[in-house]
Motif scaffolding. Structure first.
Motif, mmCIF file in Angstrom:
data_model
loop_
_atom_site.group_PDB
_atom_site.id
_atom_site.type_symbol
_atom_site.label_atom_id
_atom_site.label_comp_id
_atom_site.label_asym_id
_atom_site.label_seq_id
_atom_site.Cartn_x
_atom_site.Cartn_y
_atom_site.Cartn_z
ATOM 1 N N ARG A 476 -0.533 0.714 1.189
ATOM 2 C CA ARG A 476 -0.183 2.119 0.949
ATOM 3 C C ARG A 476 -1.414 3.008 0.999
ATOM 4 N NH1 ARG A 476 1.855 4.691 -4.841
ATOM 5 N NH2 ARG A 476 2.073 6.856 -4.089
ATOM 6 N N TRP A 477 -2.489 2.539 0.402
ATOM 7 C CA TRP A 477 -3.685 3.363 0.311
ATOM 8 C C TRP A 477 -4.506 3.313 1.591
ATOM 9 C CZ3 TRP A 477 -2.772 6.519 -3.356
ATOM 10 C CH2 TRP A 477 -1.992 6.106 -4.441
ATOM 11 N N LEU A 478 -4.397 2.231 2.345
ATOM 12 C CA LEU A 478 -5.011 2.203 3.674
ATOM 13 C C LEU A 478 -4.361 3.244 4.576
ATOM 14 C CD1 LEU A 478 -5.480 -1.633 4.256
ATOM 15 C CD2 LEU A 478 -7.292 0.091 4.337
ATOM 16 N N ALA A 479 -3.062 3.417 4.413
ATOM 17 C CA ALA A 479 -2.366 4.433 5.202
ATOM 18 C C ALA A 479 -2.862 5.831 4.847
ATOM 19 C CB ALA A 479 -0.855 4.326 4.963
ATOM 20 N N VAL A 480 -3.110 6.076 3.549
ATOM 21 C CA VAL A 480 -3.658 7.363 3.133
ATOM 22 C C VAL A 480 -5.038 7.558 3.743
ATOM 23 C CG1 VAL A 480 -4.427 8.747 1.164
ATOM 24 C CG2 VAL A 480 -2.333 7.378 0.984
ATOM 25 N N MET A 481 -5.835 6.497 3.715
ATOM 26 C CA MET A 481 -7.171 6.583 4.298
ATOM 27 C C MET A 481 -7.103 6.889 5.785
ATOM 28 S SD MET A 481 -10.246 3.775 4.163
ATOM 29 C CE MET A 481 -9.786 2.833 5.611
ATOM 30 N N ASP A 482 -6.184 6.238 6.496
ATOM 31 C CA ASP A 482 -6.058 6.475 7.930
ATOM 32 C C ASP A 482 -5.610 7.911 8.210
ATOM 33 O OD1 ASP A 482 -6.846 3.937 8.611
ATOM 34 O OD2 ASP A 482 -4.811 3.120 8.678
ATOM 35 N N THR A 483 -4.771 8.459 7.317
ATOM 36 C CA THR A 483 -4.317 9.838 7.493
ATOM 37 C C THR A 483 -5.486 10.808 7.419
ATOM 38 O OG1 THR A 483 -2.177 9.311 6.515
ATOM 39 C CG2 THR A 483 -2.807 11.641 6.559
ATOM 40 N N LEU A 487 -11.846 13.013 7.554
ATOM 41 C CA LEU A 487 -12.499 13.501 6.340
ATOM 42 C C LEU A 487 -13.393 12.426 5.734
ATOM 43 C CD1 LEU A 487 -12.837 15.692 4.177
ATOM 44 C CD2 LEU A 487 -10.804 14.781 3.046
ATOM 45 N N ALA A 488 -12.924 11.173 5.752
ATOM 46 C CA ALA A 488 -13.722 10.073 5.200
ATOM 47 C C ALA A 488 -15.058 9.944 5.912
ATOM 48 C CB ALA A 488 -12.940 8.768 5.303
#
Length: 611
Positions: A476-483, A487-488
């Protein structure tokens, strides 16, 4: 090793009171002298009994090197108390003492950590010196710090002594220290003035004719001082009332002779824990407020003047009211003003304290006035500094004091506070913070700000999940990171990187080691190894080592191992921290074929467990 940002000096907190009209109480000095060989003395007595004045005059008469700490409720946070102690140690030693910030692992055995710290301090601040904890009753009796301070007493060499000044007897945490005579209690009844001392006090105030009337105060110096400052008729005041009632009676008599604008200024200043002359003027609106404080301090009218130390701005001279005097002034203001006027004054006091660097005290005043939006704004601005200084407990308590409707904006920061000690609770807060951010985005909030918030939440949640061994839930959080991948890649501020990179790297390493950001995150992580106090930072070494093993980058691994070996050699590290470092070192050295070195680390870990 990363140092916390310099903490602002809290007004009057690190300075002993400047002695005004006092005299040597040789009878009590002799009793204190007889206790000088004990590591600690606990001096307790009622408010206004003269405890602080007795200790200050005794130490001055003995020409002792004094480290004085005015304890307040904010010191219940271990990192806060230690920060102020470190400032005292450095000032006394005349140099900065290289000491690590408090980490989550250290909280598991705060007493042992504090003992190691004192040993380090003693190397640069040899005896003799005395450390005074004034108003020790402000530290909760069940605080872990009470037990930690009790344990430290066994480390104090001859010539170093702690003096605790309190309204209460020692809490249960000091029972063992009392049994082993590391701590002795100075009898409260001994503080009462005898006939000779009462006569000396009357002479000091130029009122020898009032000696007989002073008997009504029953040796209580607070009452006698106000009686001596009052009119002759006031010395026949009530003798059977409680001390607080007696204090109010005579304080009213003394202060009734002040002009109304001076009295109103004093009532306003009473809402500050300490005040400079400039702060008193700004809060009260009375141009001569600073002069009034100077006059009260010169008269020893329950006002201490705390001097600026060498190298400090002379304008930092602080005035601190005695607790009874401050309480009396606040009660008087509340009797003569409306609730709305009181709330407005408290709000101004809180804002003034924050502006002058007294953030904790200012936040408390703003909370008292229910100025919740202001509190939230300040906490959002100051939260990174709280974390950088290891003051996670103080930040957590501030957030916990907010109404639920206001608290939601700070759930990310509360989650960070629990990340290293309670990852399940941290994850719950982080998930709620993410949902709030999503709703804010849908409601049309600033997209860039919410993207950054969601990326930060994802990074912290990843650390919590790794700690909970819930690796599959990282998707779930990898998907947020990819979104928010763009920015990252743009995050540059090192303080922000220290919060975000460890979690992002952990998510990649444990769930998607082939991720295109993996190498870039590893490179950034390698530059952040000195941020040891950042939440989730202890995950960084293991994640980085696993990534480099996955990539086969042996040369970089060797540098990481050197870093691990250096960390493991630190005498200040807690046993739990050492075990974490050695576990990573054993794994990596074994996989690299460095079996003897791996076995040596394992042997050290086993020996530590046995100890």
């Amino acid at each position: 090793m990363r140092k916390p940002s310099k903490s602002p000096a809290v007004l009057g907190k690190l300075h002993p009171p400047r002695l005004g009209r006092v005299f040597a109480r040789d009878r009590l000095f002799a009793l204190l002298d007889a206790l000088s060989d004990h590591p600690a003395i606990w001096l307790h007595g009622a408010p206004g009994a003269g405890k602080s004045t007795l200790v200050a005059t005794w130490l001055q008469a003995r020409k002792s090197k004094v480290l004085w700490l005015q304890v307040d409720a904010g010191d219940a946070d271990p990192a806060t108390l230690v920060e102020f102690l470190d400032a005292l140690f450095a000032a006394a030693a005349g140099t900065t003492i290289d000491l690590p910030v408090l980490r989550a692992d250290d909280l598991a055995d705060l007493g042992a950590w504090l003992r190691r710290r004192v040993r380090r301090v003693l190397q640069q601040l040899p005896p003799p010196w005395v450390l005074v904890f004034d108003n020790q009753q402000e530290l909760p009796a069940d605080s872990p710090l009470q037990a930690a301070l009790a344990q430290v007493l066994s480390e104090l060499p001859l010539g170093v002594q702690c003096l605790f000044i309190s309204r209460e007897l020692p809490p249960a945490a000091f029972a063992r220290a009392l049994a082993q005579q590391q701590l002795v209690v100075f009898d409260a009844d001994g503080l009462r003035f005898d006939a000779a001392e009462t006569e000396a006090l009357a002479q000091l105030h130029g009122r020898p004719e009032a000696v007989a009337a002073l008997a009504s105060a029953q040796g209580w110096v607070g009452g006698m001082t106000l009686m001596l400052l009052g009119t002759p008729t006031s010395t026949t005041g009530p003798s059977e009332r409680a001390r607080e009632r007696l204090f109010d009676y005579f304080a009213e008599e003394v202060l009734s002779r002040l002009p109304d604008d001076e009295l109103q200024a004093l009532c306003a200043v009473a809402y500050l824990p300490g005040s400079t002359g400039d702060m008193a003027v700004e809060l009260s609106g009375y141009p001569q407020a600073g002069d009034v404080l100077e006059r009260l301090a010169a008269q020893s009218l329950f006002t201490d003047r705390r001097e600026a130390q060498s190298g400090e701005d002379p304008s930092s001279i602080a005035f601190v009211f005695h607790a009874l005097f401050s309480e009396f002034l606040r009660r008087r203001f509340e009797r003569t003003h409306t609730a709305a006027e009181r709330s407005a004054l408290v709000q101004r006091a809180g804002a003034l304290l924050v502006k002058n660097g007294q953030v904790d005290a200012g936040l408390q005043r703003l909370m008292d006035a229910a100025c919740w939006p202001d509190v939230v704004t300040i906490l959002l601005d100051r939260a990174p500094d709280y974390l950088a200084r290891g003051r996670v407990e103080a930040l957590r308590q501030h957030i916990g004091s907010l109404p639920e409707a206001q608290r939601v904006r700070l759930l990310y920061w509360r989650g960070l506070c629990a990340l290293d000690t309670d990852p399940a609770a941290a994850l719950s807060d982080l998930e709620a913070a993410y949902e709030h951010s999503v709703l804010a985005t849908e409601a049309g909030a600033e997209a860039g700000a919410d993207a950054g918030a969601q990326l930060a939440v994802a990074a912290a949640a990843a650390i919590a999940l790794v700690a909970l061994s819930r690796v599959k839930d990282l998707d779930r959080w990898l998907a947020v990171m990819d979104t928010h991948v763009a920015l990252a890649a743009r995050v540059q501020a090192e303080s922000v990187e220290a919060r975000i990179v460890p979690g992002l790297l952990a998510a990649v390493v444990y769930r998607a080691p082939w991720h295109p950001l993996a190498d870039a995150l590893a490179a950034r992580a390698e530059r952040l190894l000195h941020w040891e106090s950042a939440p989730g930072q202890r995950t960084l070494l293991g994640s980085l080592a696993l990534h480099l093993l996955w990539r086969g980058q042996v040369d970089r691994l060797e540098r990481i191992l050197l870093r691990i070996d250096a960390l493991s050699a630190q005498s200040q590290a807690s046993p739990l921290t050492l075990m974490r470092w050695w576990s990573v070192g054993v794994l990596v050295k074994t996989l690299l074929g460095q079996h003897e070195a791996a076995r040596a680390d394992a042997d050290q870990a086993l020996a530590l467990v046995e100890r």
